[in-house]
Design an enzyme around this catalytic site. Structure first.
Site, PDB file in Angstrom:
ATOM      1  N   LYS A 127       0.836  -1.210   0.000  1.00  0.00           N
ATOM      2  CA  LYS A 127       0.000   0.000   0.000  1.00  0.00           C
ATOM      3  C   LYS A 127       0.874   1.264   0.000  1.00  0.00           C
ATOM      4  CE  LYS A 127      -3.045   2.400   3.122  1.00  0.00           C
ATOM      5  NZ  LYS A 127      -2.560   2.508   4.472  1.00  0.00           N
ATOM      6  N   ASP A 146      -6.920   1.297   1.002  1.00  0.00           N
ATOM      7  CA  ASP A 146      -6.966   1.611   2.428  1.00  0.00           C
ATOM      8  C   ASP A 146      -8.379   1.306   2.924  1.00  0.00           C
ATOM      9  OD1 ASP A 146      -8.595   3.636   1.555  1.00  0.00           O
ATOM     10  OD2 ASP A 146      -7.544   5.242   2.612  1.00  0.00           O
TER      11      ASP A 146
END
Ligand code: SF4
Length: 223
Positions: A127, A146
């Protein structure tokens, strides 16, 4: 939701992308930064913390630490103190320092531009690497998943997957690559401004007609 064909889903997604683009023409990464290194540090700090809080902390942090070597050579206790209010500060300080030492040793103090090199750095998962690649270098290698992206992808009926890795793979297959970074911003902005985790404002939502509202619990009032 009645079963949707792949073709119908692709057509619906295209409309969602268009509507989000019109709604958030200025969507961007909300972590303040002026360089790939600053974005990398800010993203590590953003775990379990709001962007707003990270921006308050980095205002002073980035004045004091200007290079990877500055972080690498700082007394750990001093770095911990500087980022204390972002939470999990001991772990974050340790990761930032170890990460920056590798930047100095392996990359001449620069932030690398590949997923493989980035994810070998301490505290950098897929991420964080996607955030840095997409926003600092304009490279679309993946989709940032997220909590907002995960929640909205589910509510919008784009995926039934539950882990960020699997959600990302489904989104990669659905969304045009050129829009991967923007797509994350659009969902994050929509999640923050309209599609709240507990009280989504479906009534005023700009993509209401395109959303099956999977898992949304209907209430009579919005607060
Ligand atoms: S209609 Fe509701 S659940 Fe769907 S995106 Fe909008 S606010 Fe979220």
């Amino acid at each position: 939701m009645p079963r949707e064909t792949a073709q119908a889903k692709a057509a619906r997604l295209k409309k969602i992308l268009g509507a989000l683009d019109r709604t958030y023409p200025k969507a961007h990464c909300e972590l303040d930064h002026r360089s790939p290194l600053e974005l990398l540090v800010a993203t590590i700090l953003s775990a379990q913390c709001t962007d707003k809080r990270v921006n308050i902390v980095t205002r002073d942090l980035f004045k004091k630490y200007r290079s990877a070597a500055d972080y690498a050579n700082a007394p750990l206790a001093e770095l911990e103190q500087a980022i204390r209010t972002t939470g999990f500060f001991r772990n974050k300080a340790k990761n930032i320092q170890a990460c920056c030492r590798k930047l100095v040793e392996r990359h001449n103090g620069q932030v690398p531009r590949t997923m493989e090199e980035l994810t070998r750095l301490d505290g950098v998962g897929r991420k964080t690497a996607n955030v840095v690649l997409g926003n600092a270098f304009g490279i679309n290698v993946g989709v940032v998943v997220d909590t907002h992206v995960a929640r909205l992808s589910h509510r919008l009926g784009l995926t039934q997957q539950t882990t960020p890795e699997k959600i990302e793979q489904e989104l990669i297959a659905l969304v045009p690559q050129a829009q991967w970074t923007l797509f994350s911003h659009w969902l994050i902005w929509h999640g923050r401004r309209r599609c709240d985790a507990r009280k989504p404002d479906c009534e005023h939502c700009e993509i209401k007609k395109l959303c099956p509202q999977i898992g949304v619990i209907k209430t009579d009032t919005h607060g």
